[in-house]
Design a protein around this motif. Structure first.
Motif, PDB file in Angstrom:
ATOM      1  N   VAL A 240       0.830  -1.207   0.000  1.00 18.31           N
ATOM      2  CA  VAL A 240       0.000   0.000   0.000  1.00 18.31           C
ATOM      3  C   VAL A 240       0.862   1.253   0.000  1.00 18.31           C
ATOM      4  CG1 VAL A 240      -1.606   1.374   1.396  1.00 18.31           C
ATOM      5  CG2 VAL A 240      -2.016  -1.063   1.067  1.00 18.31           C
ATOM      6  N   ASN A 241       1.893   1.278   0.824  1.00 23.81           N
ATOM      7  CA  ASN A 241       2.748   2.457   0.921  1.00 23.81           C
ATOM      8  C   ASN A 241       3.660   2.621  -0.285  1.00 23.81           C
ATOM      9  OD1 ASN A 241       2.832   4.009   3.810  1.00 23.81           O
ATOM     10  ND2 ASN A 241       2.099   1.907   4.049  1.00 23.81           N
ATOM     11  N   ALA A 242       3.791   1.579  -1.111  1.00 21.62           N
ATOM     12  CA  ALA A 242       4.618   1.671  -2.304  1.00 21.62           C
ATOM     13  C   ALA A 242       3.865   2.294  -3.475  1.00 21.62           C
ATOM     14  CB  ALA A 242       5.137   0.289  -2.709  1.00 21.62           C
ATOM     15  N   THR A 243       2.558   2.518  -3.326  1.00 22.54           N
ATOM     16  CA  THR A 243       1.780   3.179  -4.364  1.00 22.54           C
ATOM     17  C   THR A 243       1.711   4.671  -4.082  1.00 22.54           C
ATOM     18  OG1 THR A 243      -0.287   2.744  -3.174  1.00 22.54           O
ATOM     19  CG2 THR A 243       0.432   1.095  -4.752  1.00 22.54           C
ATOM     20  N   HIS A 244       0.833   5.377  -4.783  1.00 17.83           N
ATOM     21  CA  HIS A 244       0.688   6.823  -4.607  1.00 17.83           C
ATOM     22  C   HIS A 244       0.206   7.159  -3.205  1.00 17.83           C
ATOM     23  CE1 HIS A 244      -0.749  10.944  -5.360  1.00 17.83           C
ATOM     24  NE2 HIS A 244       0.037  10.932  -6.430  1.00 17.83           N
ATOM     25  N   VAL A 245       0.601   8.325  -2.698  1.00 19.53           N
ATOM     26  CA  VAL A 245       0.215   8.738  -1.353  1.00 19.53           C
ATOM     27  C   VAL A 245      -1.302   8.801  -1.203  1.00 19.53           C
ATOM     28  CG1 VAL A 245       0.293  11.214  -1.906  1.00 19.53           C
ATOM     29  CG2 VAL A 245       0.611  10.470   0.451  1.00 19.53           C
ATOM     30  N   LYS A 246      -2.004   9.022  -2.310  1.00 18.51           N
ATOM     31  CA  LYS A 246      -3.456   9.090  -2.252  1.00 18.51           C
ATOM     32  C   LYS A 246      -4.053   7.743  -1.859  1.00 18.51           C
ATOM     33  CE  LYS A 246      -7.384  10.878  -4.892  1.00 18.51           C
ATOM     34  NZ  LYS A 246      -7.822  11.448  -6.193  1.00 18.51           N
ATOM     35  N   ALA A 247      -3.424   6.645  -2.270  1.00 19.46           N
ATOM     36  CA  ALA A 247      -3.901   5.315  -1.895  1.00 19.46           C
ATOM     37  C   ALA A 247      -3.760   5.111  -0.394  1.00 19.46           C
ATOM     38  CB  ALA A 247      -3.123   4.245  -2.656  1.00 19.46           C
ATOM     39  N   TYR A 248      -2.624   5.549   0.150  1.00 21.89           N
ATOM     40  CA  TYR A 248      -2.422   5.477   1.598  1.00 21.89           C
ATOM     41  C   TYR A 248      -3.495   6.288   2.322  1.00 21.89           C
ATOM     42  CZ  TYR A 248      -0.812   7.455   5.997  1.00 21.89           C
ATOM     43  OH  TYR A 248      -0.764   7.931   7.272  1.00 21.89           O
ATOM     44  N   GLY A 249      -3.728   7.523   1.854  1.00 16.53           N
ATOM     45  CA  GLY A 249      -4.702   8.393   2.504  1.00 16.53           C
ATOM     46  C   GLY A 249      -6.112   7.832   2.466  1.00 16.53           C
ATOM     47  N   GLU A 250      -6.480   7.232   1.340  1.00 19.39           N
ATOM     48  CA  GLU A 250      -7.842   6.697   1.222  1.00 19.39           C
ATOM     49  C   GLU A 250      -8.027   5.466   2.118  1.00 19.39           C
ATOM     50  OE1 GLU A 250     -11.538   7.619  -0.157  1.00 19.39           O
ATOM     51  OE2 GLU A 250      -9.645   8.686  -0.450  1.00 19.39           O
ATOM     52  N   LEU A 251      -7.007   4.607   2.186  1.00 22.27           N
ATOM     53  CA  LEU A 251      -7.094   3.448   3.070  1.00 22.27           C
ATOM     54  C   LEU A 251      -7.240   3.899   4.518  1.00 22.27           C
ATOM     55  CD1 LEU A 251      -6.881   0.391   3.624  1.00 22.27           C
ATOM     56  CD2 LEU A 251      -4.391   0.699   3.763  1.00 22.27           C
ATOM     57  N   GLU A 252      -6.438   4.894   4.921  1.00 15.08           N
ATOM     58  CA  GLU A 252      -6.518   5.394   6.286  1.00 15.08           C
ATOM     59  C   GLU A 252      -7.880   6.012   6.582  1.00 15.08           C
ATOM     60  OE1 GLU A 252      -4.047   5.443   9.140  1.00 15.08           O
ATOM     61  OE2 GLU A 252      -4.179   3.713   7.817  1.00 15.08           O
ATOM     62  N   TYR A 253      -8.437   6.700   5.607  1.00 17.64           N
ATOM     63  CA  TYR A 253      -9.727   7.351   5.821  1.00 17.64           C
ATOM     64  C   TYR A 253     -10.807   6.337   6.164  1.00 17.64           C
ATOM     65  CZ  TYR A 253     -13.969  10.011   5.075  1.00 17.64           C
ATOM     66  OH  TYR A 253     -15.192  10.587   5.253  1.00 17.64           O
ATOM     67  N   TRP A 254     -10.900   5.267   5.389  1.00 16.24           N
ATOM     68  CA  TRP A 254     -11.982   4.301   5.598  1.00 16.24           C
ATOM     69  C   TRP A 254     -11.738   3.427   6.817  1.00 16.24           C
ATOM     70  CZ3 TRP A 254     -16.305   5.521   3.660  1.00 16.24           C
ATOM     71  CH2 TRP A 254     -16.373   6.226   2.443  1.00 16.24           C
ATOM     72  N   LEU A 255     -10.504   3.026   7.071  1.00 17.39           N
ATOM     73  CA  LEU A 255     -10.212   2.256   8.276  1.00 17.39           C
ATOM     74  C   LEU A 255     -10.467   3.089   9.521  1.00 17.39           C
ATOM     75  CD1 LEU A 255      -6.939   0.298   7.353  1.00 17.39           C
ATOM     76  CD2 LEU A 255      -9.265  -0.592   7.525  1.00 17.39           C
TER      77      LEU A 255
END
Length: 590
Positions: free
Chosen positions: A183-198
């Motif tokens: 997850v952290n190896a992709t774009h920062v937006k992917a990290y942010g979206e995962l954190e938002y929903w969790l």
């Protein structure tokens, strides 16, 4: 396939006051009298294909990232350890005190992060406004803190899994580790979206727990009896372990609240930081404080400190799971445990992100990098992959739980991370103190600050420095009295001598390099003399404290662009439109 969101950030216009490019951290003022060390690790040139970090995090995501870093294993599991070691009264008082300290600290950080939204956050501010040597020690300490936090969260996953099975718990840690790295190896937006929903799931769960906890206390439990404050009056309660037990809760509370300070680390990748950072700072901690104080009060009322398996060498049981079980449903308890498992994943994701950005910031620090240049390399999507891999590798510590017991290992890691969080808060106080002093001494009007917590002037920074220093000193009381425990003592205080050695090591290394350069440089001829050529001399110093009267307060100030202005206009239209009230509620919640 990489995910991109616009080109890497480059300086806009010809302004020298601010820069939008986050490929480099603040250029630290050399106020210590130490000449620039040309022998130090140079800053790597910016590769146009890999132009540094991207601003891909929205205010919605940043707000939830701050919550995700605090509502996690510290609340869901750490409260069980706090209750078992200190009792319900100690837990409520200590979490309240630490919460108040962290709130003031967050306001101080918000002032600097809004004015200078750079990669590295409070580490960069400590270097810039207090001391480059101290900032070096702090940055490496905080990077290690984040790396150990990942290991702590993976160990916590093993503890949570024991609710269902004891079969090879390390497997879940390995699966989570691989997932987090991907997850952290992709774009920062992917990290942010995962954190938002969790994080959203955790917030909803805490709200449900508060409602259920009140019902359980009033009689909706297996025994159908009113509990009230019964568990505050059992043997040993409400203060368990005397002063030592009370003091020990401070470090577990600091572990629980840790992560709030990394809100500033996201400043370098936050859209429109001059608007979004103050909004996040003002609102996010009130939500956290509300969730923590209510949850902890209900835990102390509904769970006895002597509950079997609450916290011991091999296991730690979540008080949240116990309350759900007391409601009379094993299915509900399993659901709660599942949510806790996702919160562990979220907390590890947050720690891995923060540690990666800290290591990246060290590698691009000026005037001399404080980490190898390889860690400054980023992908086209703005991801510092080498820094990510180095940070994630430390999480291998979690597999040591197979030999010493998950409960014991998690307790040690919790102490280390808790103390490291306190050092971070102390450093924010020191940096803010020097920043405010410089701002006033150089005569800049206070209304030029993009965000100012006026009610904390002038007592805020000294309050944080004094109170956090006191916590660091007293919380290890139980490791010395009534019986000295070497292992516990080391877990409480090991970071103090380590940081001191790193501070002195950086001072000595820089000055040795500077002395060698002067010895090999050409002699100097006096301007008004016919005497022979003279060799320059270098005066050694024991510190490199920054001079607040000359530190540059204009460099790296953020200037709003057209995208930022459009974002503000869109927000204002929503707030003043027909659905303005609904939008206000949305912005507060989301």
């Amino acid at each position: 396939m990489s995910i991109t969101e616009g080109p890497p950030m480059e300086p806009e216009g010809s302004s020298k006051k601010a820069t939008r490019h986050q490929g480099h951290v603040d250029e630290v003022e050399n106020q210590s009298g130490i000449p620039p060390a040309t022998g130090a690790v140079p800053n790597p040139p910016i590769d146009l294909r890999h132009g540094g970090l991207h601003r891909g995090l929205s205010a919605r995501q940043v707000s939830m990232i701050a919550i995700a870093g605090t509502i996690g294993t510290g609340l869901f599991l750490g409260t069980g350890r706090s209750l078992a070691q200190g009792g319900p009264a100690s837990m409520l008082i200590c979490y309240g005190i630490v919460g108040a300290i962290v709130y003031v600290t967050l306001l101080l950080l918000g002032e600097m992060a809004t004015q200078y939204p750079v990669a590295g956050s409070f580490n960069a501010y400590a270097i810039r406004f207090f001391s480059p040597a101290y900032g070096f020690a702090l940055s490496w300490n905080y990077w290690f803190n984040d790396a150990v936090s990942v290991a702590s969260d993976l160990t916590a996953a093993q503890l949570v899994l024991q609710f269902w099975t004891t079969w090879h718990p390390w497997v879940i840690s390995l699966v989570f580790w691989v997932f987090l790295v991907c997850v952290n190896a992709t774009h920062v937006k992917a990290y942010g979206e995962l954190e938002y929903w969790l994080s959203s799931l955790k917030v909803i769960t805490v709200i449900v727990f508060i409602i259920l906890g009140i019902a359980v206390n009033l009689g909706a439990n297996r025994e159908h009896e009113y509990i009230g404050a019964r568990y505050w009056h059992i043997d040993g309660a409400p203060f368990v372990g005397g002063f030592g037990g009370f003091a020990r809760v401070f470090v577990t509370a600091s572990f629980a609240y840790g992560g709030t300070e990394s809100l500033g680390i996201t400043a370098g990748e936050t859209k429109n930081p001059s608007r979004n950072m103050p909004r996040v700072v003002k609102f996010v901690f009130w939500r956290i404080l509300l969730f923590y104080i209510l949850s902890i009060a209900l835990i102390g009322l509904n769970v006895p400190w002597s509950y079997p398996g609450l916290s011991n060498k091999t296991t730690t049981t979540s008080p949240f799971t116990i309350v759900f079980r007391e409601a009379g449903s094993n299915v509900a308890a399993s659901f709660m445990n599942t949510v806790i498992l996702t919160s562990v994943l979220s907390a590890g994701n947050h720690a891995l992100f923060a540690g990666t950005r800290v290591l990246y910031g060290l590698s691009v620090a000026k005037p001399a990098a404080q980490a190898p240049a390889i860690f400054s390399w980023t992908t086209a999507a703005g991801v510092p992959v080498p820094a990510l891999l180095a940070t994630s590798s430390i999480s291998a510590l979690c597999f040591g739980s197979s030999f010493i017991g998950s409960g014991t290992l998690w307790g040690w890691l919790q102490n280390i991370v808790g103390v490291s969080n306190q050092i971070a808060w102390l450093s924010i106080g020191l940096a803010s103190w020097r920043f405010r002093t410089a701002w006033v001494k150089q005569g800049r009007p206070l209304d030029q600050m993009k965000f100012r917590a006026a009610w904390t002037w002038p007592w805020g920074p000294p309050f944080v420095v004094v109170t956090v220093s006191a916590l660091i000193l007293i919380q290890g009381w139980s490791s010395v009295f009534p019986r000295f425990s070497p292992v516990d003592f080391v877990s409480f205080y090991i970071e103090i001598p380590v940081m001191s050695l790193m501070f002195l090591g950086w001072i000595i290394l820089k000055q040795v390099v500077c002395t060698a350069e002067l010895d090999t440089s050409p002699p100097v001829l006096p301007a008004t003399s016919t005497t022979p050529l003279l060799r320059r001399k270098y005066q050694w110093k024991l510190h490199d404290i920054v001079d607040t009267s000359t530190v540059d307060l204009q460099r790296d100030e953020y200037e709003e662009g057209e995208i930022d202005k459009a974002d503000d206009e869109e927000r204002e239209k929503r707030l003043h439109g027909r659905a303005g009230l609904l939008w206000r509620v949305y912005y507060w919640v989301a």
